[in-house]
Design an enzyme around this catalytic site. Structure first.
Site, short mmCIF file in Angstrom:
data_model
loop_
_atom_site.label_atom_id
_atom_site.label_comp_id
_atom_site.label_asym_id
_atom_site.label_seq_id
_atom_site.Cartn_x
_atom_site.Cartn_y
_atom_site.Cartn_z
N HIS A 38 -5.32 -1.33 -1.31
CA HIS A 38 -3.90 -0.95 -1.38
C HIS A 38 -3.18 -1.97 -2.25
CE1 HIS A 38 0.17 0.15 -0.12
NE2 HIS A 38 -0.38 1.28 0.25
N HIS B 28 -3.27 8.02 -5.49
CA HIS B 28 -2.09 7.96 -4.60
C HIS B 28 -2.28 8.92 -3.43
CE1 HIS B 28 1.89 7.43 -3.15
NE2 HIS B 28 2.59 8.02 -4.10
N ASP C 242 -5.28 6.77 4.03
CA ASP C 242 -6.07 7.96 3.64
C ASP C 242 -7.49 7.95 4.16
OD1 ASP C 242 -4.16 7.61 0.84
OD2 ASP C 242 -4.25 9.51 1.92
C1 SDX Z 1 -1.64 5.50 -1.08
O1 SDX Z 1 1.82 2.48 -2.78
C2 SDX Z 1 1.72 3.05 -1.64
O2 SDX Z 1 2.35 2.63 -0.68
C3 SDX Z 1 0.79 4.22 -1.58
C4 SDX Z 1 0.56 4.81 -0.20
C5 SDX Z 1 1.79 5.48 0.31
O3 SDX Z 1 1.90 5.65 1.54
O4 SDX Z 1 2.62 5.94 -0.52
O5 SDX Z 1 0.15 3.81 0.70
C6 SDX Z 1 -0.51 5.90 -0.25
O6 SDX Z 1 -1.60 5.74 -2.27
C7 SDX Z 1 -2.80 4.79 -0.47
C8 SDX Z 1 -3.90 4.40 -1.51
C9 SDX Z 1 -4.77 5.64 -1.70
N1 SDX Z 1 -5.70 5.45 -2.83
C10 SDX Z 1 -6.98 5.13 -2.61
O7 SDX Z 1 -7.48 4.97 -1.50
C11 SDX Z 1 -7.81 5.07 -3.89
C12 SDX Z 1 -8.80 3.88 -3.79
N2 SDX Z 1 -8.05 2.65 -3.89
C13 SDX Z 1 -7.94 1.99 -5.18
O8 SDX Z 1 -7.77 2.94 -6.23
C14 SDX Z 1 -6.95 0.85 -5.18
O9 SDX Z 1 -7.22 0.10 -4.07
C15 SDX Z 1 -5.48 1.12 -5.20
C16 SDX Z 1 -5.08 1.96 -6.37
C17 SDX Z 1 -5.04 1.78 -3.95
C18 SDX Z 1 -4.77 -0.23 -5.30
O10 SDX Z 1 -5.15 -0.78 -6.46
P1 SDX Z 1 -4.62 -2.26 -6.87
O11 SDX Z 1 -3.90 -2.97 -5.82
O12 SDX Z 1 -4.00 -2.11 -8.19
O13 SDX Z 1 -5.89 -3.02 -6.87
P2 SDX Z 1 -6.79 -3.10 -8.12
O14 SDX Z 1 -7.05 -1.72 -8.60
O15 SDX Z 1 -6.19 -4.10 -9.05
O16 SDX Z 1 -8.09 -3.70 -7.45
C19 SDX Z 1 -8.19 -5.08 -7.18
C20 SDX Z 1 -9.69 -5.30 -7.15
C21 SDX Z 1 -10.38 -4.75 -8.40
O17 SDX Z 1 -11.58 -5.50 -8.56
P3 SDX Z 1 -11.58 -6.72 -9.66
O18 SDX Z 1 -11.08 -6.12 -10.97
O19 SDX Z 1 -10.61 -7.76 -9.10
O20 SDX Z 1 -13.00 -7.18 -9.69
O21 SDX Z 1 -10.25 -4.57 -6.05
C22 SDX Z 1 -11.10 -3.58 -6.54
C23 SDX Z 1 -10.79 -3.36 -7.99
O22 SDX Z 1 -11.90 -2.90 -8.71
N3 SDX Z 1 -10.85 -2.36 -5.75
C24 SDX Z 1 -11.78 -1.56 -5.28
C25 SDX Z 1 -11.10 -0.58 -4.55
N4 SDX Z 1 -9.78 -0.81 -4.60
C26 SDX Z 1 -9.62 -1.91 -5.36
N5 SDX Z 1 -13.12 -1.57 -5.42
C27 SDX Z 1 -13.79 -0.58 -4.80
N6 SDX Z 1 -13.22 0.41 -4.07
C28 SDX Z 1 -11.87 0.42 -3.93
N7 SDX Z 1 -11.28 1.38 -3.21
#
Ligand code: SDX
Length: 391
Positions: A272, A229, A330
């Site tokens: 996201h 997050h 981020d």
């Molecule tokens: C913030 O909610 C908000 O609004 C939050 C925020 C705010 O202002 O409050 O916007 C702030 O939290 C921004 C996000 C910061 N976090 C990160 O950057 C961490 C990296 N991102 C991931 O952890 C992920 O993208 C999330 C947690 C942000 C979102 O996850 P989701 O939507 O639950 O997506 P998912 O984990 O289900 O992923 C979907 C697919 C998966 O692959 P498959 O299982 O379908 O094969 O996408 C892949 C994931 O493995 N994936 C990634 C990835 N993010 C998702 N693969 C590689 N790198 C990534 N960053």
């Protein structure tokens, strides 16, 4: 009350609440605060004006703006007893751990006869929190570097004051770089609110029990600390430094690591839960990066070069395209914060300072309407009833 947004029944059934504060269209990459697009706000407005709009629902006129700004500046100091709070922490304690304690502890100063059913009491609590968060944050930094705390100054704007409290020392006069102050104010705006993200939902859930607003914000800070997050910007810099150079071969290697399910590495700052298009905040943050790095003569900053190359290659990669993974807020924020001189352990604290207005506006919105205590339901997948084995 505009009623221009309609939802299908399925979505309505999953929604945790109704809110008029922020609207996100993840597919289109749209973010509106009280109807105003974030990219317009970031260019035309400032953080204090946005705080007013998020709290009251409308942009302030000149008199309302001046009175709100003055009111905030009159509450930037914290009780001198707060200084003793720090004595309980080691100097190398993570500032987010200290902030959880400090902000929760503020409740001890204001909790008595705080009637949260009174809109005026809620407004005063919000003003105290918006005003004191930069002071507390800067104190955390000063404590970690062993320098004396700075008192806030009422002659400085919100972002200027924060940078002054962060970096001024008794030894020499400190002038805030106006480019840094403008970038800091914009960074506060970009992080101000984001509808029902994990930390805001935490604040609403805590608030639904009648907990005091300081305890609720402390809960939000705790939730924001998580690397998935608010902690992602700290992790992005670590990734960029690990990648080391923007050679095609190197960047491609990390893109493959991010795609490898057996590899825990994820491309932090990418993806996201809601945005399946560009996070509009990331675009503004990228422009802010260019402005600040140009100001310090680092337009060819290695981290920025790697980030831009990483973004370019990832956005052409099938894995990222299929999953609609784009840079989020981020991805570039850490580079800007670092260029301004903010240490990495303070990145998420900056996020918390900015998000306080979002958290407390959602808290107020919930308490201004009928609400009941939050109680998420579960699907039980455990054992059926069974007898305790007789001895
Ligand atoms: C913030 O909610 C908000 O609004 C939050 C925020 C705010 O202002 O409050 O916007 C702030 O939290 C921004 C996000 C910061 N976090 C990160 O950057 C961490 C990296 N991102 C991931 O952890 C992920 O993208 C999330 C947690 C942000 C979102 O996850 P989701 O939507 O639950 O997506 P998912 O984990 O289900 O992923 C979907 C697919 C998966 O692959 P498959 O299982 O379908 O094969 O996408 C892949 C994931 O493995 N994936 C990634 C990835 N993010 C998702 N693969 C590689 N790198 C990534 N960053």
């Amino acid at each position: 009350n505009q009623g221009i947004f309609t939802y299908d029944p399925g979505f309505k059934a999953t929604a945790s609440c109704e809110s008029a504060i922020t609207y996100i269209d993840g597919e289109q990459g749209v973010l509106l605060h009280r109807g105003y697009p974030i990219d317009q706000l970031a260019k035309e407005s400032n953080f204090i004006e946005l705080c007013y709009a998020l709290w009251y629902g409308e942009l302030p006129n000149d008199d309302q703006y001046e009175s709100f700004k003055t009111n905030i500046s009159k509450h930037t100091m914290v009780h001198e007893q707060i200084v003793n709070f720090f004595r309980g922490f080691r100097r190398d304690a993570h500032p987010m751990a200290i902030m959880c304690g400090l902000v929760g502890g503020l409740g001890a100063f204001y909790h008595d006869n705080l009637d949260i059913t009174d809109p005026e009491e809620r407004r005063i609590s919000a003003v105290r929190l918006i005003a004191k968060m930069p002071t507390l944050a800067a104190m955390c930094h000063k404590y970690s570097v062993g320098q004396p705390f700075n008192y806030p100054r009422n002659d400085l704007d919100y972002a200027e004051n924060f940078l002054y409290m962060m970096f001024s020392t008794p030894c020499e006069d400190y002038k805030v770089n106006p480019v840094f102050a403008e970038a800091m104010d914009r960074i506060f705006m970009l992080h101000a609110d984001h509808e029902q993200n994990a930390s805001t939902s935490t604040v609403r859930l805590a608030g639904s029990t009648g907990a005091n607003p300081f305890a609720c914000i402390s809960a939000g800070i705790a939730a924001l600390w998580g690397p998935a997050h608010g902690g992602a910007n700290e992790a992005v810099l670590a990734t960029l430094d690990e990648i080391g150079d923007d050679s095609e071969e190197n960047i491609q290697r990390y893109i493959e690591k991010a795609k490898d399910k057996d590899d825990p590495f994820r491309l932090m700052g990418f993806g996201h839960r809601v945005y399946k298009n560009f996070d509009p905040r990331a675009k503004v943050m990228k422009e802010t990066c260019d402005e600040v790095l140009a100001e310090i003569g680092q337009s060819d900053n290695p981290r920025l070069k790697i980030a831009k190359r990483l973004e370019q290659i990832a956005l052409e990669d099938e894995y990222f395209i299929e999953r609609k993974l784009y840079p989020n807020v981020d991805f570039y924020s850490g580079i800007v914060l670092s260029a301004i001189g903010i240490p990495t352990n303070m990145f998420t604290v900056v996020f918390a300072v900015a998000r306080t207005i979002g958290w407390i506006s959602h808290w107020n919105e919930m308490l201004s309407n009928d609400f009941s205590i939050g109680r998420p339901r579960q699907l039980y997948v455990g054992y059926d009833k069974r007898d305790y084995p007789s001895k």
